[in-house]
Design an enzyme around this catalytic site. Structure first.
Site, short mmCIF file in Angstrom:
data_model
loop_
_atom_site.label_atom_id
_atom_site.label_comp_id
_atom_site.label_asym_id
_atom_site.label_seq_id
_atom_site.Cartn_x
_atom_site.Cartn_y
_atom_site.Cartn_z
N ASP A 124 -7.20 1.06 -8.16
CA ASP A 124 -6.55 1.79 -8.98
C ASP A 124 -6.60 0.90 -10.28
OD1 ASP A 124 -5.51 3.64 -6.88
OD2 ASP A 124 -4.54 2.14 -6.17
N THR A 200 -18.57 6.29 -2.62
CA THR A 200 -17.25 6.47 -1.94
C THR A 200 -16.77 7.64 -2.69
OG1 THR A 200 -16.20 5.02 -3.53
CG2 THR A 200 -16.91 4.15 -1.60
C1 LIG Z 1 -8.81 4.34 -6.35
S1 LIG Z 1 -8.75 4.16 -4.77
C2 LIG Z 1 -10.38 3.92 -4.24
C3 LIG Z 1 -10.56 3.87 -2.77
C4 LIG Z 1 -11.93 3.58 -2.09
N1 LIG Z 1 -12.01 2.25 -2.41
C5 LIG Z 1 -13.04 4.36 -2.92
O1 LIG Z 1 -13.84 3.91 -3.48
O2 LIG Z 1 -13.11 5.69 -2.86
C6 LIG Z 1 -7.92 2.75 -4.49
C7 LIG Z 1 -7.38 2.48 -3.12
O3 LIG Z 1 -6.62 1.04 -3.00
C8 LIG Z 1 -5.45 1.20 -2.14
N2 LIG Z 1 -4.56 -0.06 -2.36
C9 LIG Z 1 -3.86 -0.55 -3.49
N3 LIG Z 1 -3.32 -1.31 -3.40
C10 LIG Z 1 -3.53 -1.92 -2.29
C11 LIG Z 1 -3.42 -3.14 -1.45
N4 LIG Z 1 -2.52 -3.95 -1.96
N5 LIG Z 1 -3.83 -3.31 -0.24
C12 LIG Z 1 -4.88 -2.40 0.25
N6 LIG Z 1 -5.14 -1.15 -0.48
C13 LIG Z 1 -4.55 -0.99 -1.51
C14 LIG Z 1 -4.61 2.49 -2.72
O4 LIG Z 1 -4.01 3.00 -1.55
C15 LIG Z 1 -5.91 3.28 -3.00
O5 LIG Z 1 -6.30 4.20 -1.79
#
Ligand SMILES: C[S@@+](CC[C@H](N)C(=O)[O-])C[C@H]1O[C@@H](n2cnc3c(N)ncnc32)[C@H](O)[C@@H]1O
Length: 220
Positions: A124, A200
């Site tokens: 994010d 992804t």
């Molecule tokens: C923008 S999305 C990208 C998802 C995936 N990596 C992709 O490329 O489609 C970022 C993801 O990181 C997760 N996330 C945020 N903070 C996190 C943390 N501290 N530990 C694990 N996951 C986390 C969020 O819930 C979100 O689904």
């Protein structure tokens, strides 16, 4: 462990309500493959660790490509976990464990040097300046990750977001970072092949506007 005190999750935990079959998967498959930081499994020689797997496209791909590896995916977003559970069931994948919370909680509990490959794909971006401290990629988190990575283990960080990319470039240029990691794939390098890292859901969205940068580092 009191997770409330240690966790730092800022994004949403759920969007659409789960369908009945997804709820069933949480009751059955998820319970069987959830990883508990207080009761960790034996770790094989290859451990792949992904922070924020989203819909699980990459961790599912890695698990199928490396059937002898233990693939650990961390993701607090319930609908993303539901997608991965469906893939695991449909593809009969045996080597994935899920942590449904802040990856840092699990990282702290892991023994040193077990991770042989790490991924942080399209985290994010938190574009507003006052939210930058929420970014998962920060020096503290990368040094924590380093402690759990084997020597020469690779870490892939990808983003399509210009100011997050600048932020990552600044962090990875710092002497402290360079004392722990060596750059392998820099900004000038082409995207790794889709056999190495699949597109992804977020990369697909991003590609409509701008290509992602894939930076790869080696733990030293
Ligand atoms: C923008 S999305 C990208 C998802 C995936 N990596 C992709 O490329 O489609 C970022 C993801 O990181 C997760 N996330 C945020 N903070 C996190 C943390 N501290 N530990 C694990 N996951 C986390 C969020 O819930 C979100 O689904």
């Amino acid at each position: 462990m009191n997770q409330q005190k240690t966790r730092t999750i800022y994004g949403r935990r759920q969007s659409r309500p789960l369908k009945d079959n997804q709820k069933n998967l949480f009751e059955t498959l998820f319970k069987a493959i959830e990883i508990d930081p207080l009761n960790l499994p034996e770790f094989p020689n290859e451990v792949i660790f992904e922070i924020g797997f989203g819909g699980g496209e990459n961790i599912a791909h890695q698990a199928q490509k490396y059937p002898n590896a233990l693939c650990i995916g961390c993701e607090p977003f319930v609908n993303g976990i539901a997608s991965l559970l469906q893939t695991i069931e449909e593809q009969k994948i045996q080597n994935i464990r899920i942590f449904a919370d802040d990856a840092n909680i699990l990282l702290k509990a892991l023994p040193a040097h077990v991770i042989t490959k790490g991924f942080i794909l399209f985290p994010d971006p938190w574009p507003k300046k006052r939210h930058h401290k929420r970014r998962v990629v920060c020096l503290e988190n990368l040094l924590q990750l380093h402690k759990k990575m084997a020597r020469n283990a690779e870490l892939v960080i990808a983003t399509d977001h210009p100011t997050y990319l600048e932020w990552i470039v600044d962090i990875t240029a710092q002497a402290t970072f360079k004392n722990h990691f060596q750059a392998i794939n820099t900004l000038e390098c082409p995207r790794p092949s889709e056999d190495d890292i699949p597109v992804t859901r977020y990369e697909k969205k991003a590609l409509e506007n701008r290509p992602g940068a894939f930076l790869i580092f080696k733990a030293i």
